[in-house]
Design an enzyme around this catalytic site. Structure first.
Site, mmCIF file in Angstrom:
data_model
loop_
_atom_site.group_PDB
_atom_site.id
_atom_site.type_symbol
_atom_site.label_atom_id
_atom_site.label_comp_id
_atom_site.label_asym_id
_atom_site.label_seq_id
_atom_site.Cartn_x
_atom_site.Cartn_y
_atom_site.Cartn_z
ATOM 1 C CG HIS A 1 8.843 4.987 -45.195
ATOM 2 N ND1 HIS A 1 9.253 5.819 -44.183
ATOM 3 C CD2 HIS A 1 9.539 5.370 -46.304
ATOM 4 C CE1 HIS A 1 10.162 6.667 -44.648
ATOM 5 N NE2 HIS A 1 10.344 6.414 -45.928
ATOM 6 C CE LYS B 1 12.377 3.002 -44.763
ATOM 7 N NZ LYS B 1 13.434 2.828 -45.778
#
Length: 261
Positions: free
Chosen positions: A149, A153
């Site tokens: 990601h 995040k």
């Protein structure tokens, strides 16, 4: 012709929230009536709405449904408000746990006036990836999950990775033993998910959301991978969930039921 479903977006000032606002605006059967984000109060959301500070703006705008892409602490309060005011909810916020789901099942009973759909991932390809991994699990002795990601995040592993591991573990209990005896760098083998399935989290600038499930057995491996290259990939799932809500009271976890499996 039925009136458009009136929708409010919570977390509207963030990248996902603003993308949801644009998607709702582009759907002829939906109407964006409120945007809420305490971090971006007074800013202008897509469509020209002024971003409000709190969830009370949802009621003031007469919204029938909300989309929540906030953080877990805020989502818990938002959803309690929605249940108390008979407002449907679509939830993409990560970090919710089993206790939260138990609470939501009570807040949104199956015979109640409002529905709540919570999904770890709204990309339809990611939903299919999890299903394929679940189907493959009984046919392989070993498996590992790598999720990748963007560097903003804040939680790890991702909800999608945890959900994938849980589904694979439920599909098979016959997993091989990890042979590692010496870990030269702590955490090099990743985190242990259910049934000992290893989960590895990568955080890098330039990524959006990606996941690989690698399954292995004698003489073969199977890799199932899904890549999200733009946040618009989540929007068909979000819109499908919004459209399903008026006829789906109670709590629904995941988009599987909406896809027929």
């Amino acid at each position: 012709m039925a009136a458009p479903l009136r929708v409010a977006v919570l977390g509207a000032g963030g990248r996902m929230g603003s993308t949801v606002c644009e998607a709702v605006m582009g759907a002829p059967d939906l109407e964006l009536v409120a945007a809420v984000d305490p971090v971006h109060v007074g800013e202008t959301a897509p469509g020209g709405l002024s971003i409000a500070a709190g969830v009370d703006a949802v009621g003031e705008a007469g919204a029938a449904a909300v989309v929540d892409f906030t953080v877990a602490t805020a989502a818990r309060e938002n959803l309690r408000w929605c249940a108390g005011h008979h407002v449907h909810a679509v939830v993409g916020t990560t970090g919710l746990n089993d206790e939260d789901f138990d609470a939501l099942a009570k807040l949104f009973p199956a015979d109640g006036p409002a529905g709540c759909i919570v999904a770890p991932n709204f990309a339809l390809g990611a939903v299919l990836m999890m299903r394929f991994a679940e189907l493959a699990a009984p046919w392989f002795a070993t498996a590992e999950i790598i999720e990748l990601h963007h560097d903003a995040k804040v939680d790890a592993p991702s909800g999608t990775a945890v959900s994938t591991a849980e589904r694979m573990a439920a599909a098979s209990k016959a997993w091989g033993v990890d042979p590692t005896e010496v870990e030269r760098v702590a955490g090099a083998r990743g985190g242990l998910g259910p049934e000992g399935i290893h989960i590895h989290s990568v955080r890098l600038r330039g990524l959006v959301a990606h996941q690989e499930v690698i399954l292995g057995d004698t003489g073969q491996t199977l890799t199932i991978r899904h890549d999200t290259t733009d946040r618009t990939s989540f929007m068909p799932g979000v819109l499908a969930a919004l459209r399903a809500l008026p006829g789906r009271p109670g709590l629904t976890v995941g988009l599987d039921a909406l896809l027929g499996f």
